[in-house]
Design an enzyme around this catalytic site. Structure first.
Site, PDB file in Angstrom:
ATOM      1  N   GLU A 431      94.785  43.732   7.458  1.00 34.42           N
ATOM      2  CA  GLU A 431      93.350  43.580   7.100  1.00 34.42           C
ATOM      3  C   GLU A 431      92.446  44.328   8.066  1.00 34.42           C
ATOM      4  O   GLU A 431      91.350  43.887   8.387  1.00 34.42           O
ATOM      5  CB  GLU A 431      92.932  42.105   7.045  1.00 34.42           C
TER       6      GLU A 431
HETATM    7  C1  LIG Z   1     103.390  42.403   6.887  1.00 31.37           C
HETATM    8  C2  LIG Z   1     102.330  43.324   6.407  1.00 31.37           C
HETATM    9  C3  LIG Z   1     101.577  42.977   5.305  1.00 31.37           C
HETATM   10  C4  LIG Z   1     100.595  43.852   4.829  1.00 31.37           C
HETATM   11  N1  LIG Z   1      99.905  43.541   3.675  1.00 31.37           N
HETATM   12  C5  LIG Z   1      99.096  44.472   3.115  1.00 31.37           C
HETATM   13  C6  LIG Z   1      98.532  44.274   1.821  1.00 31.37           C
HETATM   14  O1  LIG Z   1      98.722  43.225   1.201  1.00 31.37           O
HETATM   15  N2  LIG Z   1      97.782  45.261   1.275  1.00 31.37           N
HETATM   16  C7  LIG Z   1      97.556  46.437   1.932  1.00 31.37           C
HETATM   17  O2  LIG Z   1      96.872  47.301   1.379  1.00 31.37           O
HETATM   18  N3  LIG Z   1      98.078  46.671   3.172  1.00 31.37           N
HETATM   19  C8  LIG Z   1      98.837  45.721   3.760  1.00 31.37           C
HETATM   20  N4  LIG Z   1      99.397  45.950   4.999  1.00 31.37           N
HETATM   21  C9  LIG Z   1      99.098  47.190   5.693  1.00 31.37           C
HETATM   22  C10 LIG Z   1      98.173  46.992   6.887  1.00 31.37           C
HETATM   23  O3  LIG Z   1      96.881  46.646   6.447  1.00 31.37           O
HETATM   24  C11 LIG Z   1      98.209  48.291   7.719  1.00 31.37           C
HETATM   25  O4  LIG Z   1      99.473  48.329   8.344  1.00 31.37           O
HETATM   26  C12 LIG Z   1      97.089  48.357   8.732  1.00 31.37           C
HETATM   27  O5  LIG Z   1      95.853  48.543   8.086  1.00 31.37           O
HETATM   28  C13 LIG Z   1      97.282  49.499   9.738  1.00 31.37           C
HETATM   29  O6  LIG Z   1      97.584  50.704   9.099  1.00 31.37           O
HETATM   30  P1  LIG Z   1      98.852  51.551   9.608  1.00 31.37           P
HETATM   31  O7  LIG Z   1     100.034  50.645   9.601  1.00 31.37           O
HETATM   32  O8  LIG Z   1      98.933  52.794   8.807  1.00 31.37           O
HETATM   33  O9  LIG Z   1      98.543  51.889  11.116  1.00 31.37           O
HETATM   34  P2  LIG Z   1      97.681  53.135  11.628  1.00 31.37           P
HETATM   35  O10 LIG Z   1      96.438  53.278  10.842  1.00 31.37           O
HETATM   36  O11 LIG Z   1      98.572  54.314  11.747  1.00 31.37           O
HETATM   37  O12 LIG Z   1      97.285  52.627  13.087  1.00 31.37           O
HETATM   38  C14 LIG Z   1      98.171  52.729  14.217  1.00 31.37           C
HETATM   39  C15 LIG Z   1      97.355  52.401  15.468  1.00 31.37           C
HETATM   40  O13 LIG Z   1      96.315  53.385  15.619  1.00 31.37           O
HETATM   41  C16 LIG Z   1      95.040  52.746  15.654  1.00 31.37           C
HETATM   42  N5  LIG Z   1      94.070  53.562  14.928  1.00 31.37           N
HETATM   43  C17 LIG Z   1      94.214  54.165  13.735  1.00 31.37           C
HETATM   44  N6  LIG Z   1      93.091  54.817  13.398  1.00 31.37           N
HETATM   45  C18 LIG Z   1      92.203  54.613  14.383  1.00 31.37           C
HETATM   46  C19 LIG Z   1      90.859  55.019  14.627  1.00 31.37           C
HETATM   47  N7  LIG Z   1      90.167  55.721  13.753  1.00 31.37           N
HETATM   48  N8  LIG Z   1      90.268  54.621  15.783  1.00 31.37           N
HETATM   49  C20 LIG Z   1      90.930  53.853  16.668  1.00 31.37           C
HETATM   50  N9  LIG Z   1      92.189  53.439  16.502  1.00 31.37           N
HETATM   51  C21 LIG Z   1      92.827  53.811  15.374  1.00 31.37           C
HETATM   52  C22 LIG Z   1      95.229  51.378  14.998  1.00 31.37           C
HETATM   53  O14 LIG Z   1      94.280  50.420  15.469  1.00 31.37           O
HETATM   54  C23 LIG Z   1      96.654  51.034  15.396  1.00 31.37           C
HETATM   55  O15 LIG Z   1      96.678  50.441  16.671  1.00 31.37           O
HETATM   56  C24 LIG Z   1     100.350  45.071   5.500  1.00 31.37           C
HETATM   57  C25 LIG Z   1     101.110  45.401   6.640  1.00 31.37           C
HETATM   58  C26 LIG Z   1     102.094  44.556   7.076  1.00 31.37           C
HETATM   59  C27 LIG Z   1     102.929  44.980   8.270  1.00 31.37           C
END
Ligand SMILES: Cc1cc2nc3c(=O)[nH]c(=O)nc-3n(C[C@H](O)[C@H](O)[C@H](O)COP(=O)(O)OP(=O)(O)OC[C@H]3O[C@@H](n4cnc5c(N)ncnc54)[C@H](O)[C@@H]3O)c2cc1C
Length: 582
Positions: A431
């Site tokens: 989220e």
């Molecule tokens: C168990 C689980 C359930 C989930 N359920 C859902 C769901 O129901 N629906 C859905 O759509 N998604 C879902 N997700 C996805 C989740 O919302 C994302 O994993 C999350 O938004 C982070 O995206 P990412 O994994 O691509 O990480 P990334 O975006 O790659 O982030 C990696 C790191 O970089 C940082 N970062 C990235 N961009 C920036 C920036 N611009 N400035 C500063 N820091 C940054 C982040 O804070 C993080 O620490 C789920 C994930 C999991 C693991």
């Protein structure tokens, strides 16, 4: 020790820290009164304690096996979910017009906390459905509302929220799932989504997916994203279930925690495209999705509170029983007391912040005047990232302390302390990661209304400090002084941020700023509760002691956090050399 819903503590926080008592007295909720609120909370507490909590270990152990496109939820979950939905819990805050109970979001927030203390893996599914209901009620066409809203509100169908794709996580605008217009006014969706919570399961006969996708002529980024309702099973004209839509789960993830919650990869369009219906306007999907995301952000914040409460209850019980050394039960050792007080104080602070956010959401919807609704909206906007990120951060910290209090037994799975720690870990990631929440706070929420929204809030926190001073209660110790200093730090840092243009330095300081905000707000809300208890009973040793502990041991970190934001962040932006490959 099994979870017992702390109903009276929850009711006290709602009424005296979050402002529910004042809102009821003002008539914000019509003829709803405190006794009715108490009754709902008692019933919710009973269900969470008796029915959901016993499923928590079962879910952790059995997970959600995936075979031939189907997900089996853990033993007992379907019966529990069916009973939960039949009791009307899914529709607590949903519109009465479609079968909901139209109770305050604040009451629902307390219920969400209890469902998630019972089992976080169980609680996240309904939280997403409730958010989907809000988005559909706010932006759906009349036809879509007639066909889907009642079943979602009754919990007969569940909803999902689908943003994430491999290249599009925090950067939602990078998503590639495609939507094309069909001649009948519907759309065809093709592509795939990852990490979708409850994307597939056997709890309900239909699953209604809320999917972000991009039309061929969409502008790039978030401005070109549209929101679609995509049912797993299509509806016949008479509303009965028809044939399967062209969407399926491809797999479920193996993950650190919340094993009872299926996390699915979803595939759209194997046979030419899943049928989807537009919610809101084309290319304006983020607007609708924000309604969903704000609700789920608060719900996930409540998951942080929920897991912290659970871990605290268990650690307290263990510390009372476990004997070690000459001191007897370990609860009497100062360092263990420090851990337990930290757990309880952080949990109480985060709970109050989340509930206050929910009351602000209620004010944004039910306020008597346009100005009152606007003020409620701005307050909710300001507090939502704090509710989400502060509460989930402390959820992890408190669960970690819970392991520590158990010593070696905490690291062994059979106590359950380890599960809380594993479960808590996701909430700071999904989220919108907590880093993204902090950036939202600093770049969008603090500057709201030219900074007046945050200034007004700081002014209210100062009123609490004055009231603590005026109480002259010796048991408060240095509470007023320390909270006053924390607010001074927060105010100076807020002014500093408002005077800066967004830069790498302000972004680098966002996380310590959010933590400071949580400390000042949470500390004042614990003091508000202690003051209310003093007014009611003339003596409130436990609440005063907790408020004092928070002010003198946690809120005092403000001056260091202030330096981190206004001075230390500079050293982050200039420190690439320290991260260079060796
Ligand atoms: C168990 C689980 C359930 C989930 N359920 C859902 C769901 O129901 N629906 C859905 O759509 N998604 C879902 N997700 C996805 C989740 O919302 C994302 O994993 C999350 O938004 C982070 O995206 P990412 O994994 O691509 O990480 P990334 O975006 O790659 O982030 C990696 C790191 O970089 C940082 N970062 C990235 N961009 C920036 C920036 N611009 N400035 C500063 N820091 C940054 C982040 O804070 C993080 O620490 C789920 C994930 C999991 C693991």
């Amino acid at each position: 020790m099994p979870y017992r819903a702390p109903v009276s503590d929850i009711a006290f926080a709602l009424k005296h820290a979050a402002g529910l008592k004042a809102a009821l007295a003002e008539g914000l909720y019509g003829d709803l009164d405190e006794a009715m609120v108490d009754q709902v909370l008692v019933e919710a507490g009973r269900f969470a304690t008796d029915v959901i909590a016993p499923l928590n270990r079962v879910g952790d152990k059995s997970g959600t096996p995936f075979k031939d496109g189907a997900v089996t939820t853990p033993p007992g979950w379907k019966q529990a979910y069916t009973a939960w939905a039949a009791a009307g819990w899914n529709g607590v805050a949903a519109p009465a017009e479609f079968g909901g109970q139209d109770l305050p979001h604040a009451v629902n927030a307390a219920c969400i906390e209890m469902w998630n203390s019972g089992s976080m893996a169980f609680g996240i599914g309904p939280a997403l459905t409730m958010a989907a209901i809000d988005a559909l009620a706010a932006y759906g066409s009349d036809d879509l509302k007639q066909r889907y809203l009642g079943m979602l509100i009754r919990g007969e169908w569940m909803g999902t929220m689908q943003l994430t794709e491999p290249q599009a996580g925090s950067d939602v605008g990078a998503l590639r799932t495609r939507a094309t217009r069909a001649p009948d006014g519907s759309y065809r969706i093709t592509g795939s989504k990852i990490f979708i919570t409850y994307g597939e399961h056997d709890l309900t006969s239909n699953i209604i997916h809320f999917v972000l996708a991009r039309l061929p002529d969409a502008p790039p980024g978030t401005k070109g994203v549209s929101l679609f309702l995509v049912p797993k099973v299509m509806l016949n004209e008479d509303g009965t279930l028809g044939k399967r839509n062209d969407v399926r789960a491809h797999s479920v993830e193996h993950k650190l925690g919340i094993h009872g919650s299926p996390t699915c990869t979803m595939i759209y369009g194997d046979q030419g495209g899943a049928i989807g219906y537009l919610i809101g306007e084309e290319h304006k999907g983020m607007l609708c999705m924000f309604t969903m995301m704000n609700r789920t952000r608060l719900a996930v914040g409540l998951q942080g509170v929920a897991i912290a409460e659970l871990a605290t209850q268990q650690a307290l019980s263990y510390a009372r029983e476990r004997k070690q050394g000459a001191g007897g039960a370990i609860i009497h050792y100062p360092d263990v007391k420090r851990m337990l007080l930290t757990m309880r104080a952080l949990t109480g602070a985060a709970r109050a912040i989340c509930y206050a956010t929910a009351v602000a959401i209620d004010r944004s919807q039910r306020g008597k005047t346009e100005a009152a609704r606007k003020a409620g909206h701005e307050r909710a906007s300001l507090l939502t990232p704090v509710a989400k990120a502060f509460s989930t951060d402390i959820g992890i910290e408190v669960a970690s302390l819970g392991v520590q209090v158990h010593g070696g037994m905490g690291y062994i799975e059979e106590t359950g302390a380890a599960q809380h720690y594993r479960d808590a870990r996701i909430a700071s990631i999904y989220e919108g990661t907590n880093g993204i929440q902090a950036i939202d706070l600093v770049t969008r929420k603090v500057p709201l209304a030219g900074g007046n929204t945050v200034r007004l809030y700081l002014g209210e926190l100062r009123e609490t400090v004055k009231a603590v001073q005026a109480s002259n209660a010796p048991a408060f110790g240095e509470t007023a002084t320390r909270l006053g200093e924390a607010i001074d730090s927060l105010e100076r840092t807020t002014q500093w941020l408002l005077s800066q243009k967004t830069s790498d330095t302000t972004l680098a300081g966002a996380t310590p700023y959010l933590r400071m905000f949580g400390h000042a707000a949470g500390g004042c809300m614990l003091a508000d509760q202690a003051l209310a208890a003093l007014r009611e009973s003339g003596d409130a040793p436990s609440r005063t002691a907790l408020a004092r502990f928070f002010a003198e041991n946690i809120a005092v970190q403000a001056s260091g956090l202030e330096r981190s934001v206004t001075e230390g962040a500079e050293s982050i932006t200039g420190a690439e050399a320290a991260l260079a490959e060796q």
